[in-house]
Each structure stands twice: as C-alpha cells, then as structure tokens.
Design an enzyme around this catalytic site. Structure first.
Site, mmCIF file in Angstrom:
data_model
loop_
_atom_site.group_PDB
_atom_site.id
_atom_site.type_symbol
_atom_site.label_atom_id
_atom_site.label_comp_id
_atom_site.label_asym_id
_atom_site.label_seq_id
_atom_site.Cartn_x
_atom_site.Cartn_y
_atom_site.Cartn_z
ATOM 1 N N ASP A 39 0.866 -1.173 0.000
ATOM 2 C CA ASP A 39 0.000 0.000 0.000
ATOM 3 C C ASP A 39 0.910 1.232 0.000
ATOM 4 O O ASP A 39 2.013 1.181 0.531
ATOM 5 C CB ASP A 39 -0.886 -0.017 1.248
ATOM 6 N N ASP A 238 -1.238 -0.495 6.373
ATOM 7 C CA ASP A 238 -1.304 0.061 7.722
ATOM 8 C C ASP A 238 -2.688 0.585 8.105
ATOM 9 O O ASP A 238 -2.906 0.970 9.248
ATOM 10 C CB ASP A 238 -0.294 1.206 7.868
ATOM 11 N N ASP A 242 -7.038 -1.652 4.581
ATOM 12 C CA ASP A 242 -6.107 -2.701 4.136
ATOM 13 C C ASP A 242 -6.428 -4.053 4.785
ATOM 14 O O ASP A 242 -5.924 -5.088 4.341
ATOM 15 C CB ASP A 242 -4.660 -2.329 4.487
#
Length: 353
Positions: A39, A238, A242
């Site tokens: 990400d 994080d 996600d």
C-alpha cells in the site's frame, strides 16, 4: 524437536529485528513469497502528508478555502484529511461545525459548513456530481506529476480550489524495495491516488508495476488476482481499508505504526515501520526453513543408521547387538545435535544491502 526448535528460535530472532510473527505457519510461508503488494500511504510513504499548494479557481481567499476544507475534513480519519486539518490549525484558524457529513469511499467527502454545501475529493467525485473541472485538469495533472495528491473542492456546486497534499517517501523505502526485488520478488504498489501521482511515487522507489485509483474493497481483489496467477502473495498495509487484503494474502504484514485493525488482521507486524522489516522477515524465514531441513536430515540420518543395528543386522555375521546404553546415548546425542543446530540461528544476521 527438529521443527519446533527452529521455529521458536526463528520467531525470537525476528523479534530482535523488530518483526513480530503471530505463528510458525506465517514464518514458514514467508520464505515462499513470490509477489509483494505494498500500500502506498503510510507504507511506502511516511503517512504524514502536508498541504503543499492551494490553487484558487474562484473569488475566494486562500485562508477561507483552507478553513472550509479543514472544517469539512474534521469528520474524517483519512491521513490526507488529517493533514488539511493540521495545516489549518497551525495557521490558527477556528474550524466550523460540519453538518450532514458523508464519506464516499474511494472518492472523497461531502457536507455542509457555515450554510454552504461542500464536496471535496478526486476527479471521479466531481464528474459524478457534474462539477465542471475541465479548465483545471491540467493543473491537477501537473501537481500529480510532482508526486503531490490534488483534491478538488467544490462550493455550492462550483469548483472553488484545488488543494495539493504531498506525503514524503520514507528514507529507506527505495533500498528496501531493491532488497525485495533482488530476492526475485514481484513488487506491486496499490493506492487510491490518481494514476499520475502513483506513477511519480512508483518511479521514485523503483516499482514498475502499480495500480492506482483503487477502491478499498478492490485491494483484496488484487490479492486474489495474483493468487490466481499462481503467486504466493504478501500484502503490506497500515490502514483499516487494508485489513481485508491483509487477511486474504498468504502472509499479511502490518506496519506497527498503523491501525489496530490492520495489525489484528495481519500475520506479521513490522514494529519499526520500515519496509526493511519485510526483507528481514523473508530472510529470517528462509534461514529458519534451511535450519529445519538440516535438523530433519540430521535426525533421520541417526535413525536410518541406528535402527538396523538395534534390530540386530550384525548379529548373524559377528554376533554383535547394540547395547541399550549406546542406543540411549545416540538418541540423546541426536536431540543435542538438533537443539545445537537450531541455536545456530541466533547468529543469523539479515543484511540491509
């Protein structure tokens, strides 16, 4: 003893490197990862973006625009929203109360501030609400090419400003990505940002494969897509959005500075917040697997060699039988060998180069 001893020492060694591993299965699977999804915000980047540019498109003052945007975003927990709120507070602005706040996943937010209807988000949101931005797309693209994230602010149905936010790349992200790629791992970046911003960030860190404008629910779909291609997939993130992808991946890695939901959904947590932790975890995993195989090989050699003697294979020829004392000593020495070899893992050091 062969497998549990190695796994126990490997998990302890990982903890020394700031990598917390939830279970032995995750430790072993990490050595087989062939594709790693990262990400962008808070993983590759610091996750602490700053307002870098405000371009006015109407007759409003810059301070009014920032105060309105911050008032609206005060109801959001997104890192980009927090950066705008912090910027307004740093300049001493008093925020107004937001009414009818609504977060539109993957697009932006809307609400009412001081009697005005506000829309704040990406190009897709403006198109959906029929806000004309044609004369300002080039400005937004220019911001994006400079690795900034441009966001459109509409006031009462008219575009009022473009606010650009920049999230600095972590100092060690470039080196960490190189380490992963040097291990033959396919690195893919996912982000909800527009394509131009994503491309600029990906180029800076050396990632050739990226997917931009990803909606939160699409992240786990990307994991499934790579798994369908035969990849053993690691996912690193994080944020709350996600979590489904972290759970779907073969091994989920959570950044320790991220949300509790992400950490709970992941198999491995990187306490340092550095992507070097990914390469360290994979290196320790591979070392642990090698150690397990050495232990199993050693244990089988003892048994393969000892069982025929214990069964009396030499008795018809030489009248020799294996003494129970010697058999017991050999068995103890077999265990000692396994434990000693597992402890060699304590000397392992993952290189950051």
């Amino acid at each position: 003893l062969a497998t549990p001893m190695s796994v126990m020492v490997g998990v302890g060694k990982a903890a020394e490197a700031g990598v917390l591993i939830r279970n032995g299965e995750a430790l072993q699977t990490a050595s087989q990862i062939s594709a790693m999804i990262l990400d962008k915000t808070g993983t590759i980047t610091e996750g602490s973006p700053q307002v870098t540019e405000i371009q006015l498109t109407g007759n409003h003052k810059e301070e009014d625009i920032l105060r309105l945007a911050a008032s609206l975003e005060s109801g959001s927990e997104h890192p980009l929203a927090l950066s705008i709120v912090e910027s307004a507070k740093a300049q001493g602005f008093t925020l107004s109360k937001v009414m009818n706040f609504n977060a539109i996943a993957g697009h932006g937010v809307e609400g009412e501030v001081d009697g005005s209807t506000l829309l704040f988000g990406n190009e897709k949101l403006m198109e959906e609400r029929s806000i004309s931005i044609n004369h300002h797309i080039a400005d937004a693209q220019r911001m994006a090419s400079e690795a900034q994230t441009p966001m459109y602010l509409a006031l009462n149905g008219q575009l009022a400003a473009i606010i650009a936010v920049s999230d600095p790349i972590k100092k060690d992200s470039i080196e960490a990505v190189k380490r992963l790629q040097a291990n033959g791992i396919r690195v893919v970046m996912l982000t909800g940002d527009n394509r131009a911003t994503a491309k600029a960030v990906a180029e800076k860190v050396g990632i050739t494969e990226f997917v931009a404008e990803v909606l939160p629910e699409d992240k786990s779909n990307k994991v499934e897509e790579l798994q369908a291609q035969g990849e053993i997939v690691g996912m690193t993130g994080d944020g709350i959005n996600d979590a489904p992808a972290l759970a779907q991946a073969n091994v989920g890695f959570a950044i320790g500075t991220g949300t509790d939901v992400a950490i709970e959904s992941a198999d491995i947590t990187l306490m340092r917040g550095s992507l070097h932790g990914l390469a360290d975890a994979i290196a320790i995993s591979k070392a642990t697997l090698r150690n397990i195989k050495q232990n199993l090989f050693g244990a089988f050699i003892y048994n393969v060699a000892g069982i025929p003697f214990a069964a009396g294979v030499l008795y018809p020829f030489f009248g020799l039988l294996l003494s129970p004392v010697i058999a017991g000593a050999a068995m103890a020495f077999s265990s000692l060998t396994v434990v000693s070899n597992a402890n060699r893992l304590r000397l392992f050091k993952a290189s950051e180069h």
